[in-house]
Design an enzyme around this catalytic site. Sequence first.
Site, mmCIF file in Angstrom:
data_model
loop_
_atom_site.group_PDB
_atom_site.id
_atom_site.type_symbol
_atom_site.label_atom_id
_atom_site.label_comp_id
_atom_site.label_asym_id
_atom_site.label_seq_id
_atom_site.Cartn_x
_atom_site.Cartn_y
_atom_site.Cartn_z
ATOM 1 N N ASN A 52 -16.914 20.673 -5.674
ATOM 2 C CA ASN A 52 -15.691 21.327 -5.215
ATOM 3 C C ASN A 52 -15.332 20.745 -3.855
ATOM 4 O O ASN A 52 -15.943 21.092 -2.841
ATOM 5 C CB ASN A 52 -15.922 22.850 -5.104
ATOM 6 C CG ASN A 52 -14.717 23.557 -4.482
ATOM 7 O OD1 ASN A 52 -13.685 22.931 -4.215
ATOM 8 N ND2 ASN A 52 -14.856 24.854 -4.251
ATOM 9 N N LYS A 63 -12.780 21.179 -2.148
ATOM 10 C CA LYS A 63 -11.990 22.137 -1.351
ATOM 11 C C LYS A 63 -10.789 21.415 -0.740
ATOM 12 O O LYS A 63 -10.232 20.489 -1.354
ATOM 13 C CB LYS A 63 -12.880 22.819 -0.316
ATOM 14 C CG LYS A 63 -14.070 23.519 -0.982
ATOM 15 C CD LYS A 63 -14.808 24.463 -0.074
ATOM 16 C CE LYS A 63 -16.012 25.051 -0.803
ATOM 17 N NZ LYS A 63 -16.708 26.067 0.012
ATOM 18 N N HIS A 85 -12.368 31.401 -6.991
ATOM 19 C CA HIS A 85 -13.287 31.050 -5.892
ATOM 20 C C HIS A 85 -13.198 32.111 -4.801
ATOM 21 O O HIS A 85 -12.116 32.626 -4.497
ATOM 22 C CB HIS A 85 -12.952 29.668 -5.325
ATOM 23 C CG HIS A 85 -14.022 29.152 -4.429
ATOM 24 N ND1 HIS A 85 -14.162 29.571 -3.128
ATOM 25 C CD2 HIS A 85 -15.031 28.299 -4.650
ATOM 26 C CE1 HIS A 85 -15.185 28.977 -2.581
ATOM 27 N NE2 HIS A 85 -15.743 28.200 -3.481
ATOM 28 N N GLU A 123 -13.147 31.968 -1.749
ATOM 29 C CA GLU A 123 -12.204 31.699 -0.658
ATOM 30 C C GLU A 123 -10.791 32.157 -1.031
ATOM 31 O O GLU A 123 -10.027 32.603 -0.187
ATOM 32 C CB GLU A 123 -12.241 30.208 -0.300
ATOM 33 C CG GLU A 123 -13.504 29.859 0.473
ATOM 34 C CD GLU A 123 -14.006 28.431 0.250
ATOM 35 O OE1 GLU A 123 -15.143 28.152 0.654
ATOM 36 O OE2 GLU A 123 -13.268 27.619 -0.345
ATOM 37 N N GLU A 172 -21.644 32.408 -6.863
ATOM 38 C CA GLU A 172 -21.611 31.865 -5.498
ATOM 39 C C GLU A 172 -21.605 33.026 -4.499
ATOM 40 O O GLU A 172 -20.547 33.578 -4.180
ATOM 41 C CB GLU A 172 -20.344 31.038 -5.303
ATOM 42 C CG GLU A 172 -20.227 29.850 -6.238
ATOM 43 C CD GLU A 172 -19.263 28.802 -5.718
ATOM 44 O OE1 GLU A 172 -18.071 29.121 -5.525
ATOM 45 O OE2 GLU A 172 -19.698 27.674 -5.486
ATOM 46 N N GLY A 228 -21.008 27.575 2.616
ATOM 47 C CA GLY A 228 -20.666 26.930 3.885
ATOM 48 C C GLY A 228 -21.514 27.360 5.057
ATOM 49 O O GLY A 228 -21.250 27.006 6.193
ATOM 50 N N SER A 252 -24.300 26.397 -0.372
ATOM 51 C CA SER A 252 -25.184 25.575 0.468
ATOM 52 C C SER A 252 -26.221 24.773 -0.317
ATOM 53 O O SER A 252 -27.343 24.571 0.157
ATOM 54 C CB SER A 252 -25.876 26.461 1.523
ATOM 55 O OG SER A 252 -24.906 26.952 2.422
HETATM 56 O O1 LIG Z 1 -17.882 27.027 -2.334
HETATM 57 C C1 LIG Z 1 -18.765 26.381 -2.856
HETATM 58 C C2 LIG Z 1 -20.057 26.062 -2.138
HETATM 59 O O2 LIG Z 1 -19.745 25.461 -0.905
HETATM 60 P P1 LIG Z 1 -20.957 24.857 -0.007
HETATM 61 O O3 LIG Z 1 -21.797 24.002 -0.955
HETATM 62 O O4 LIG Z 1 -20.282 24.047 1.052
HETATM 63 O O5 LIG Z 1 -21.729 26.041 0.506
HETATM 64 N N1 LIG Z 1 -18.631 25.919 -4.096
HETATM 65 O O6 LIG Z 1 -17.464 26.201 -4.789
#
Ligand SMILES: O=C(COP(=O)(O)O)NO
Length: 261
Positions: free
Chosen positions: A12, A14, A108, A110, A178, A184, A224
């Site tokens: 991903n 992002k 997601h 976010e 997740e 992150g 992570s």
């Molecule tokens: O959001 C994430 C994980 O992000 P990280 O690996 O940067 O923690 N995957 O969709």
Amino acid sequence: STMGRKFFVGGNWKCNGTTEQVKKIVETLNAVEVPSSDVVEVVVSPPYVFLPLVKSLLRPDFQVAAQNCWVKNGGAFTGEVSLAKMSNSSVLGVVTIAKMSNSSVLGHSERRLLLNESNEFVGDKVAYALSKGLKVIACVGETLEQREAGSTMDVVAEQTKAIADRISDWNNVVIAYEPVWAIGTGKVATPAQAQEVHSELRKWLAAKTSNEVAETMRIIYGGSVNGANCKELAGQPDVDGFLVGGASLKPEFIDIINAAT
Ligand SMILES: O=C(COP(=O)(O)O)NO
């Protein structure tokens, strides 16, 4: 991962990348040795604006995913990108949709937290994308306060139920667990923490959908993941792969793909 579920690794990207960086990443990915697509399914998910470029340059054994989609076909939805447009463009290629070679990351955290996407809205998007022949990587996961309150499974079940209430065919769904507190942050879930939620989620699927759906569903972990922690996580029976953020933009993404068991 066990029970013959094909390992699944999603990258991903992002909201990252320039044309130059994207070309460099794809060049690196195209040049490396990885297990065959019989062993591991690899999907990279660039920002919409790079979908055509990545789709045109990426090696044929890897797939491309959008990071979101709108919930209807075009119309008065300023700023949104509709699936039909994506599938009509050379990006995803309508003809390849039939081969399910295209997917979308939906729900997601976010987008759930920053853009207030509700469980129901995510469920509607999953149903819509599936109806258009796309595969879906459906993301679920709890916040730190929800975990500390002991409501991890309630939250994950609620998020998954909003999808289950809207679809009947799970064939083209991969679920990504997740935990928000691991995204992150560098604070990866321990293998035991990931395994616990993955196995509870699989039991939930068995009870609410079917044993077949539960046993064949790839439940992948994100938060992570990196080249150092992926092997132990991949060794957990109910961890069927990863959805990788930060590390998917680095050469160690290859190590994560090679963790396929
Ligand atoms: O959001 C994430 C994980 O992000 P990280 O690996 O940067 O923690 N995957 O969709």
